[in-house]
Design an enzyme around this catalytic site. Sequence first.
Site, short mmCIF file in Angstrom:
data_model
loop_
_atom_site.label_atom_id
_atom_site.label_comp_id
_atom_site.label_asym_id
_atom_site.label_seq_id
_atom_site.Cartn_x
_atom_site.Cartn_y
_atom_site.Cartn_z
N SER A 1 0.85 -1.19 0.00
CA SER A 1 0.00 0.00 0.00
C SER A 1 0.88 1.24 0.00
O SER A 1 1.99 1.24 0.56
CB SER A 1 -0.89 0.03 1.24
OG SER A 1 -1.64 1.23 1.30
N TYR B 1 -1.96 -0.46 10.96
CA TYR B 1 -2.15 -0.83 9.55
C TYR B 1 -1.02 -0.29 8.69
O TYR B 1 -0.40 -1.04 7.92
CB TYR B 1 -3.49 -0.32 9.03
CG TYR B 1 -3.65 -0.52 7.54
CD1 TYR B 1 -3.96 -1.78 7.03
CD2 TYR B 1 -3.46 0.52 6.64
CE1 TYR B 1 -4.08 -1.99 5.66
CE2 TYR B 1 -3.57 0.33 5.28
CZ TYR B 1 -3.88 -0.93 4.79
OH TYR B 1 -3.99 -1.13 3.44
#
Length: 261
Positions: free
Chosen positions: A138, A151
């Site tokens: 990501s 995260y």
Amino acid sequence: MNETRELAVVTGASTGIGHELALCCARHGYDLVVAADGPDIHAAADRFRAIGVQVEAVQADLSTLHGVDELYEAIGGRPVGALLANAGRGLGDGFLDQDFTEVRQVIDTNITGTIYLVQKIGRDMVLARGGRILITGSIAGYMPGSFQAVYNGTKAFIDSFSFALRNELKDSGVTVTCLMPGPTETEFFKRAGLEDTKVGQAEKDDPAQVAQTGFDAMLRGDGDVVSGWKNKLQTMMASVTPSGVLAEMHRAQAEPGSGKN
């Protein structure tokens, strides 16, 4: 399974980017072993079968070693041409306010289960002198994720791990590609409790386009690919912006209630 077709293994394949990656694989002619932690993986498998390939669906908790072993056993010793390790989980809110059981679930899904599966299938690929690995990282891994601290930390690990593994395997016949999406229109924001944030309410990327970008990069053997020009610009800016500034920018997007007018 059709022994004349290559096999692709796709995790997190019931919805979102993983579902679209599995569709890319099926349209390309791969047979599939697909996995997710919920029963909707079986309905997803029917959609993949409609394309004309053979599909094995596995419902397993890929945050556990046992769940990864279940998936690996379902492959049945067949050579894997492509592993698309996409399963991931998010978690919003301030770190001190999070339930640590949920924190562990994020870490064990995004890191532990992912790299355990990559190691098991990657060893087989090296022995076969060929294979493609696509890992979903990501652009979040480029910035300190205020109100998504765990995260973003897991994605920083995955982004780094992917390049390290790619280098280790550079003479093996096995390629490693890291797909780095930005905010994408999936169930992620609902499951992570981010719906009342600015990023949760903002317009997001199309998961089908993100998946196609990653799939094409995997076929080319690219090291990484960032989907979307806005995300490319964001990663370029992140590389020259102080971490404290990035954390404050992320806070503005991910702080609970930031999406309220």
